[in-house]
Design a protein around this motif. Structure first.
Motif, short mmCIF file in Angstrom:
data_model
loop_
_atom_site.label_atom_id
_atom_site.label_comp_id
_atom_site.label_asym_id
_atom_site.label_seq_id
_atom_site.Cartn_x
_atom_site.Cartn_y
_atom_site.Cartn_z
N ARG A 1 -86.80 36.57 -6.24
CA ARG A 1 -85.86 36.84 -7.32
C ARG A 1 -86.37 38.03 -8.13
NH1 ARG A 1 -86.26 32.78 -10.94
NH2 ARG A 1 -84.35 33.51 -11.96
N ILE A 2 -85.45 38.94 -8.45
CA ILE A 2 -85.80 40.15 -9.18
C ILE A 2 -85.49 39.96 -10.66
CG2 ILE A 2 -85.48 42.64 -9.33
CD1 ILE A 2 -86.67 41.58 -6.68
N ASP A 3 -86.43 40.34 -11.52
CA ASP A 3 -86.23 40.28 -12.96
C ASP A 3 -86.80 41.56 -13.56
OD1 ASP A 3 -85.69 39.52 -15.55
OD2 ASP A 3 -87.50 38.30 -15.73
N GLY A 4 -85.97 42.60 -13.66
CA GLY A 4 -86.47 43.90 -14.11
C GLY A 4 -87.39 44.50 -13.08
N GLU B 1 -82.60 47.97 -14.28
CA GLU B 1 -83.62 46.93 -14.38
C GLU B 1 -83.01 45.58 -14.75
OE1 GLU B 1 -87.09 48.07 -16.61
OE2 GLU B 1 -86.98 50.16 -15.93
N ALA B 2 -81.83 45.30 -14.22
CA ALA B 2 -81.20 43.99 -14.45
C ALA B 2 -81.94 42.93 -13.66
CB ALA B 2 -79.73 44.05 -14.05
N GLY B 3 -81.73 41.69 -14.04
CA GLY B 3 -82.46 40.60 -13.41
C GLY B 3 -81.56 39.50 -12.89
N GLU C 1 -81.82 50.42 -10.44
CA GLU C 1 -81.26 51.67 -10.95
C GLU C 1 -79.91 51.48 -11.64
OE1 GLU C 1 -82.90 54.34 -11.10
OE2 GLU C 1 -84.58 53.72 -9.80
N GLY C 2 -79.31 50.31 -11.53
CA GLY C 2 -77.95 50.12 -12.04
C GLY C 2 -76.95 50.49 -10.98
N GLU D 1 -91.09 49.51 -8.78
CA GLU D 1 -91.59 50.66 -9.51
C GLU D 1 -90.41 51.50 -9.99
OE1 GLU D 1 -94.33 52.93 -7.25
OE2 GLU D 1 -95.74 51.27 -6.94
N ARG D 2 -90.56 52.04 -11.24
CA ARG D 2 -89.52 52.92 -11.78
C ARG D 2 -90.11 53.76 -12.91
NH1 ARG D 2 -85.03 52.64 -15.60
NH2 ARG D 2 -83.25 53.82 -14.76
#
Length: 282
Positions: A191-194, A159-161, A138-139, A245-246
């Motif tokens: 690891r999160i990517d978007g 959606e930063a990664g 969400e930022g 999800e977004r």
């Protein structure tokens, strides 16, 4: 005394010998602006270069002085810059017979202060910012402390990664940039990517060759993943819908398989690898 070499003054102005008055004037205007001391405060040779081109122009545009110079006859000439250099525009106006009207000064004329010391440009800086998956999704507003003690509030994009670098331009000491390196990871090394989730699965080489049912973590808990026979190192496998999800969109989890060879092998393992190498050669 004027230099006896008839080529010196032509060369000083960068023109061919015998150039006409118009060519001399154009060359002089160009070089005078380039080397005027007021326009080259940090150049230690500008004053001498300016005097040199001024002398060349004065000699070549005065028939009497030019004849004396070309015949190598000595000629005395006072130093017209002994009391300092006039302003550039005033100097050109006087030289070419034009009137010069300086703009009225807004303040009393005073001796200008010495220029400030140049700012030492330093290298760029980098800070690590750790975010949770939801913060990255969400930022989030984060506080960043700069090397000079200043604290900034920075809003990370939605959606930063993991591994993203955000640039804060010109905020570092000396005018450098400050970069924010985002780390968006979980305790299970996800690891999160978007909207995607990335995971690296280490497997022994035989399991990649024969296939295996591997247990891998996800954001919702561990699941079983079928690794098909003949999987090579670097191959990507997909778990659909296991990402974030977004706004009605959902991502997948991508599993990268990496085949690992043991650093130390037992005698039995060495024998098996040797036998495998023999089979591959046949």
């Amino acid at each position: 005394m004027v230099a006896p070499n008839p080529q010196d003054h032509w060369a000083a102005l960068g023109v061919e010998p015998g150039a006409n008055q118009q060519a001399l004037k154009q060359a002089f205007r160009r070089l005078a602006r380039r080397w005027h001391p007021d326009l080259n405060a940090n150049d230690p040779i500008a004053e001498e270069r300016f005097k040199r081109i001024n002398e060349a122009y004065a000699v070549l545009t005065d028939p009497r002085r030019r004849q004396a110079w070309e015949t190598s006859e000595p000629s005395e000439e006072e130093d017209r810059f002994a009391a300092g250099f006039p302003e550039f525009d005033e100097y050109l106006a006087a030289l070419f017979g034009k009137k010069y009207a300086p703009e009225p000064a807004a303040w009393p004329a005073t001796t200008p202060p010495p220029p400030p010391a140049p700012v030492q440009v330093q290298g760029d800086f980098e800070s690590i910012v750790k975010l949770s998956p939801n913060q990255a999704l969400e930022g989030s507003t984060v506080q960043v402390s700069l090397p000079d003690g200043l604290t900034l509030e920075v809003q990370t994009p939605p959606e930063a990664g993991d591994g993203w670098r955000l640039r804060l331009e010109g905020v570092a000491p000396g005018g450098g940039d400050h970069f924010l390196l985002l780390q968006v990871r979980t305790a299970d090394d996800l690891r999160i990517d978007g909207l995607r989730v990335l995971y690296r699965l280490d497997l022994p080489a035989p399991q990649g060759a024969l296939g295996v049912q591997a247990v891998v973590p996800t954001l919702e808990g561990p699941v079983r993943l079928r690794v098909p026979p003949g999987t090579s190192s670097g191959q990507l496998l997909r778990l659909r819908g296991r990402g974030l999800e977004r706004h009605g969109r959902s991502g997948d989890q991508i599993v990268e398989v990496r085949l690992v060879v043991p650093e130390i092998c037992s005698d039995a393992e060495v024998a098996l690898y040797r036998r495998l190498a023999e089979l591959l050669e046949e």
